[in-house]
Design a protein around this motif. Structure first.
Motif, PDB file in Angstrom:
ATOM      1  N   LEU A 170       0.826  -1.213   0.000  1.00 32.69           N
ATOM      2  CA  LEU A 170       0.000   0.000   0.000  1.00 32.69           C
ATOM      3  C   LEU A 170       0.856   1.257   0.000  1.00 32.69           C
ATOM      4  O   LEU A 170       0.568   2.222  -0.725  1.00 32.69           O
ATOM      5  CB  LEU A 170      -0.930  -0.020   1.217  1.00 32.69           C
ATOM      6  CG  LEU A 170      -1.998  -1.125   1.235  1.00 32.69           C
ATOM      7  CD1 LEU A 170      -2.813  -1.062   2.522  1.00 32.69           C
ATOM      8  CD2 LEU A 170      -2.921  -1.005   0.027  1.00 32.69           C
ATOM      9  N   VAL A 171       1.919   1.242   0.812  1.00 39.79           N
ATOM     10  CA  VAL A 171       2.778   2.430   0.890  1.00 39.79           C
ATOM     11  C   VAL A 171       3.505   2.661  -0.437  1.00 39.79           C
ATOM     12  O   VAL A 171       3.606   3.798  -0.925  1.00 39.79           O
ATOM     13  CB  VAL A 171       3.782   2.285   2.047  1.00 39.79           C
ATOM     14  CG1 VAL A 171       4.840   3.375   1.996  1.00 39.79           C
ATOM     15  CG2 VAL A 171       3.056   2.342   3.388  1.00 39.79           C
ATOM     16  N   VAL A 172       4.026   1.577  -1.041  1.00 38.64           N
ATOM     17  CA  VAL A 172       4.712   1.722  -2.328  1.00 38.64           C
ATOM     18  C   VAL A 172       3.744   2.203  -3.405  1.00 38.64           C
ATOM     19  O   VAL A 172       4.074   3.057  -4.234  1.00 38.64           O
ATOM     20  CB  VAL A 172       5.372   0.389  -2.730  1.00 38.64           C
ATOM     21  CG1 VAL A 172       5.899   0.454  -4.145  1.00 38.64           C
ATOM     22  CG2 VAL A 172       6.503   0.054  -1.769  1.00 38.64           C
ATOM     23  N   GLN A 173       2.524   1.643  -3.377  1.00 41.07           N
ATOM     24  CA  GLN A 173       1.528   2.071  -4.364  1.00 41.07           C
ATOM     25  C   GLN A 173       1.229   3.559  -4.218  1.00 41.07           C
ATOM     26  O   GLN A 173       1.109   4.295  -5.211  1.00 41.07           O
ATOM     27  CB  GLN A 173       0.245   1.247  -4.166  1.00 41.07           C
ATOM     28  CG  GLN A 173      -0.785   1.420  -5.263  1.00 41.07           C
ATOM     29  CD  GLN A 173      -0.407   0.695  -6.537  1.00 41.07           C
ATOM     30  OE1 GLN A 173       0.541  -0.071  -6.537  1.00 41.07           O
ATOM     31  NE2 GLN A 173      -1.119   0.961  -7.613  1.00 41.07           N
ATOM     32  N   ARG A 174       1.113   4.001  -2.979  1.00 46.81           N
ATOM     33  CA  ARG A 174       0.821   5.419  -2.742  1.00 46.81           C
ATOM     34  C   ARG A 174       2.038   6.296  -3.047  1.00 46.81           C
ATOM     35  O   ARG A 174       1.900   7.389  -3.617  1.00 46.81           O
ATOM     36  CB  ARG A 174       0.392   5.610  -1.293  1.00 46.81           C
ATOM     37  CG  ARG A 174       0.040   7.048  -0.935  1.00 46.81           C
ATOM     38  CD  ARG A 174      -0.373   7.161   0.526  1.00 46.81           C
ATOM     39  NE  ARG A 174      -0.682   8.532   0.878  1.00 46.81           N
ATOM     40  CZ  ARG A 174      -1.841   9.124   0.699  1.00 46.81           C
ATOM     41  NH1 ARG A 174      -2.834   8.446   0.139  1.00 46.81           N
ATOM     42  NH2 ARG A 174      -2.051  10.372   1.061  1.00 46.81           N
ATOM     43  N   ALA A 175       3.246   5.798  -2.682  1.00 41.71           N
ATOM     44  CA  ALA A 175       4.450   6.601  -2.878  1.00 41.71           C
ATOM     45  C   ALA A 175       4.809   6.737  -4.349  1.00 41.71           C
ATOM     46  O   ALA A 175       5.388   7.747  -4.761  1.00 41.71           O
ATOM     47  CB  ALA A 175       5.626   5.991  -2.105  1.00 41.71           C
ATOM     48  N   ARG A 234       3.887   7.705 -11.480  1.00 39.99           N
ATOM     49  CA  ARG A 234       2.984   7.299 -12.561  1.00 39.99           C
ATOM     50  C   ARG A 234       2.281   8.507 -13.167  1.00 39.99           C
ATOM     51  O   ARG A 234       2.081   8.581 -14.387  1.00 39.99           O
ATOM     52  CB  ARG A 234       1.965   6.286 -12.038  1.00 39.99           C
ATOM     53  CG  ARG A 234       2.594   4.974 -11.566  1.00 39.99           C
ATOM     54  CD  ARG A 234       1.521   3.907 -11.337  1.00 39.99           C
ATOM     55  NE  ARG A 234       0.566   4.304 -10.322  1.00 39.99           N
ATOM     56  CZ  ARG A 234       0.719   4.105  -9.025  1.00 39.99           C
ATOM     57  NH1 ARG A 234       1.821   3.500  -8.583  1.00 39.99           N
ATOM     58  NH2 ARG A 234      -0.193   4.482  -8.156  1.00 39.99           N
ATOM     59  N   GLN A 235       1.888   9.448 -12.326  1.00 45.42           N
ATOM     60  CA  GLN A 235       1.245  10.652 -12.845  1.00 45.42           C
ATOM     61  C   GLN A 235       2.211  11.457 -13.712  1.00 45.42           C
ATOM     62  O   GLN A 235       1.827  11.965 -14.778  1.00 45.42           O
ATOM     63  CB  GLN A 235       0.737  11.503 -11.683  1.00 45.42           C
ATOM     64  CG  GLN A 235      -0.412  10.862 -10.906  1.00 45.42           C
ATOM     65  CD  GLN A 235      -0.802  11.672  -9.684  1.00 45.42           C
ATOM     66  OE1 GLN A 235      -0.094  12.587  -9.269  1.00 45.42           O
ATOM     67  NE2 GLN A 235      -1.942  11.333  -9.084  1.00 45.42           N
ATOM     68  N   LEU A 236       3.472  11.556 -13.254  1.00 46.65           N
ATOM     69  CA  LEU A 236       4.474  12.281 -14.038  1.00 46.65           C
ATOM     70  C   LEU A 236       4.730  11.572 -15.365  1.00 46.65           C
ATOM     71  O   LEU A 236       4.860  12.218 -16.415  1.00 46.65           O
ATOM     72  CB  LEU A 236       5.768  12.392 -13.232  1.00 46.65           C
ATOM     73  CG  LEU A 236       6.938  13.130 -13.889  1.00 46.65           C
ATOM     74  CD1 LEU A 236       6.561  14.580 -14.184  1.00 46.65           C
ATOM     75  CD2 LEU A 236       8.174  13.082 -12.985  1.00 46.65           C
ATOM     76  N   SER A 237       4.786  10.236 -15.332  1.00 43.95           N
ATOM     77  CA  SER A 237       4.986   9.477 -16.566  1.00 43.95           C
ATOM     78  C   SER A 237       3.829   9.691 -17.533  1.00 43.95           C
ATOM     79  O   SER A 237       4.034   9.893 -18.735  1.00 43.95           O
ATOM     80  CB  SER A 237       5.139   7.994 -16.231  1.00 43.95           C
ATOM     81  OG  SER A 237       5.241   7.223 -17.410  1.00 43.95           O
TER      82      SER A 237
END
Length: 482
Positions: free
Chosen positions: A198-203, A208-211
């Protein structure tokens, strides 16, 4: 048909974090569980050893003796029911053996191994007792040994009382605690894994948004990325990306400018060349005159193309990695030697002085810089005049001065000459030589200037002054002139 090389599979950040966190955690959990199992067995041994000690003392109460010391004869009447009270359940069994100090059986199980140990210097209880692990009838047992003095009106002696207990109950309790611990540890590992995911997905969501933002851009959209909500750890990546896009934008603009200038500047000599060829075909001029004019036009077009390519190469070299260390003084003397026929043709009094000047620069750039400056000075110096080249260093910078005795230039033209296609005399130059020098000096982190040398109010000549930094950790020492 050759296949394109397979791109190596990208490593997952989530997997790396899971492996990097869970492997040490699982290793620690396994180590902790095994340690806890051993500690639990030790604690159970401590607790149940009291029962063994109590059973040995109970047996000691059933002993009698006749005779004294080595002649003592021990007698024991120990019903097995005396041990039943110490058997907590049906899982474990207890066995005993009573013997004298010489190991001779008095009562109990003869096959129980004779104790050959030693009473600890500090026994855990206020008795001559020893506890050890052994094997009886193919089963592991825990044995308590009590050295018990026995006395009666008829004698005095020493009895060795051994009581052995099988380990089923102790192991069952230890395994029960072990499985309870394993269940809690497994739940802890699962919770850690879920939290990491969960933390990695959130971090990684900003990544992903920048990509997605970059993929949605058009090919020519090279504006800097603005991501104020991005985490602080992403800022170096964003800054580096903006730097790359800035360099790409600069290269793209330079390419467009090069194509625009090339198409504009080459159009004129090609048009002149076409007119000259048509005139020669019509016979408007003698053949030798027409060929000379065509040759001059081709020479100017060739010079223009070469200088435009040189200007483009300067920009290309600026984008490369750290250049090697090159000696400016060596390059300067080689270029002066190459131009010596032109110097002799103009009957110039030529002098040169150089200090060692190592600097981080491509040799081609230094050669192009010095060649353009020297060629301009030789071309504008009056025949029979003096031309001097002076290269001095102060430990941090190198200062190159090329001084001729030409007519000089006015202040407005001095600044405009460094712009592309701004020649002082369009009949003898393309206007790119000093622009190339300007680009090279800026790439080296230095400065260039054209300064009239005055004697009172009279212009004695022109000084082309270049100042560039030396390579780090180097310095120059005078070598003399020539």
């Amino acid at each position: 048909m050759s296949r394109a090389p397979r791109r190596p599979a990208a490593r997952s950040l989530r997997r790396q974090l899971l492996v990097g966190i869970l492997v040490p955690v699982i290793a620690f959990v396994v180590f902790n569980t095994l340690s806890l199992y051993r500690e639990t067995l030790d604690s159970l041994h401590t607790a149940y050893d009291r029962t063994l000690l109590a059973s040995t003392k109970s047996i000691s109460e059933q002993l009698d003796v006749s005779g004294y010391d080595d002649a003592a004869i021990l007698r024991a009447i120990v019903p097995y029911s005396a041990l039943e009270t110490f058997e907590a359940d049906n899982q474990s069994r207890m066995f005993y053996r009573v013997s004298n100090l010489h190991g001779e059986l008095v009562s109990g199980f003869a096959e129980l191994p004779v104790w050959r140990g030693r009473i600890p210097a500090r026994p855990p209880y206020s008795a001559l007792v020893d506890f050890y692990d052994d094997e009886f009838r193919g089963q592991p047992v825990r044995v308590a040994v009590l050295l018990q003095p026995v006395s009666s009106p008829q004698g005095r002696g020493m009895a060795v009382i051994q009581v052995a207990e099988t380990l089923e109950l102790r192991q069952a309790l230890a395994l029960q605690m072990l499985w309870a611990t394993v269940a809690r540890q497994a739940l802890l590992v699962a919770a850690i894994a879920l939290i990491v995911v969960l933390v990695v997905q959130r971090a990684t969501r900003p990544v992903r948004q920048l990509s997605a933002h970059l993929q949605a851009r058009s090919e020519e959209e090279l504006d800097p990325i603005t991501a104020p909500a991005a985490p602080r750890e992403l800022q170096p990546l964003i800054d580096a990306t903006n730097g790359v896009m800035q360099r790409l934008a600069h290269l793209l603009e330079h390419q467009k400018r090069f194509v625009r200038d090339a198409s504009h500047q080459l159009r004129t000599p090609l048009a002149v060349l076409k007119t000259q060829v048509q005139s020669a075909l019509r016979g408007d001029a003698p053949p030798d005159q027409a060929l000379r004019e065509i040759g001059d036009t081709v020479d100017r077009a060739t010079q223009l193309a070469n200088q435009m390519l040189a200007l483009a190469k300067v920009e290309q070299l600026r984008q490369q990695s750290t250049p090697p260390v090159t000696r400016l003084d060596t390059v300067l003397r080689e270029v002066a030697l190459d131009l010596s026929p032109l110097v002799a043709q103009n009957d110039l009094d030529f002098g040169i002085h150089t200090d060692p000047a190592p600097m981080q620069a491509h040799e081609w750039m230094l050669r192009e810089l010095t060649r353009n400056l020297l060629h301009n000075a030789v071309r504008h110096a009056p025949p029979g005049s003096t031309l001097t080249v002076d290269l001095r260093t102060d430990g941090r910078h190198a200062a190159l001065t090329i001084a001729d005795q030409g007519p000089g230039i006015d202040a407005e033209l001095a600044t405009r000459l460094f712009q592309p296609f701004s020649a002082g005399d369009i009949r003898t130059g393309s206007g790119l030589g000093l622009a190339i020098c300007q680009e090279i000096v800026q790439a080296l982190g230095g400065s260039i200037a054209l300064v009239n040398r005055l004697q009172g109010s009279r212009v004695e000549g022109l000084d082309a002054i270049v100042r560039v930094p030396l390579a780090a950790g180097t310095g120059g020492a005078p070598t003399g002139g020539a």
